[in-house]
Scaffold this active site. Sequence first.
Site: not given
Ligand code: ZN
Length: 297
Positions: A21, A105, A107, A153, A203
Amino acid sequence: MRKEAEAGLELVWDGRALLGEGPVWDERTGELLWVDILNGRVHVYSWRAGTTRTVQLDRPIGAVVPRASGAGWVGAMRDGLYLIDPDTAALTRLASPESDKPDNRFNDGKCDDQGRFWAGTMSMRGEQGAGALYCLEPNGSVRKALEGVTVSNGLGWSPDGRTMYYIDSPTRQIAAFDYDPARGELSRRRIVVSLEGSDSQPDGMTVDAEGMLWVAEWDGWQVSRWNPLTGEKLGAVAVPAARVTSCAFGGPQGDELYITTATVGLGPEALERQPQAGGLFRIKPGVQGRPTHWYGG
Ligand code: ZN
């Protein structure tokens, strides 16, 4: 749906990240940083050497950004925002705005032109609307900018810095906000792109020099390019991995699109069909990105 990999797409790193990521290019060092969230790793690809080294941390990390001072990185981690020393992997806590939510958490995260670090959270148990988006100012103060987020995201800003784009993945939409660069404040939320009806979820995201959005599609086998002014899809880069997680421009000319992917949740058969899943890919799509911004504190 799976297509042939895009012509010119190159597998740069074949390390089967669990949840690769958040790629970010550091032009000062000629390195591309990205994370493997669930393994708590920061990978560092050297453009010149063509090699990758890995910094192993002691907890999951959702995003990493270099500091303007050059003194290490800032990470959005499982339980808060931390300074990271890349040489020793030592962490120094800056803030834990969700210390009351142990199932959450951090991201995805990214810096704006003014050196603020924006990062959002999500529930590790899939609880809807349990996350939020935070802004870490260069002076170290943190504030909550959005709440009721499920999977935070896809941050990015328009080239003039007056619009912020944002993705809460399960909505299958890309939202835009008017952005006040002086105060770092968001207003006038609207939807500019919709992936409704598709099998994939948006995403990570980056914005190119023309102001168009490049959106990594989880379970979509591609990065797609969109015009946020019209909502029109302009094109796509097919990737030989279903779980495409994020993308960023880099390279000495800023004309290489780096693409991260994941293996998490894929069974043995899917992994066999996607031997490059979890890898880092690169392509020259014919357009340049915008310069990376650092954390100013
Ligand atoms: Zn992501």
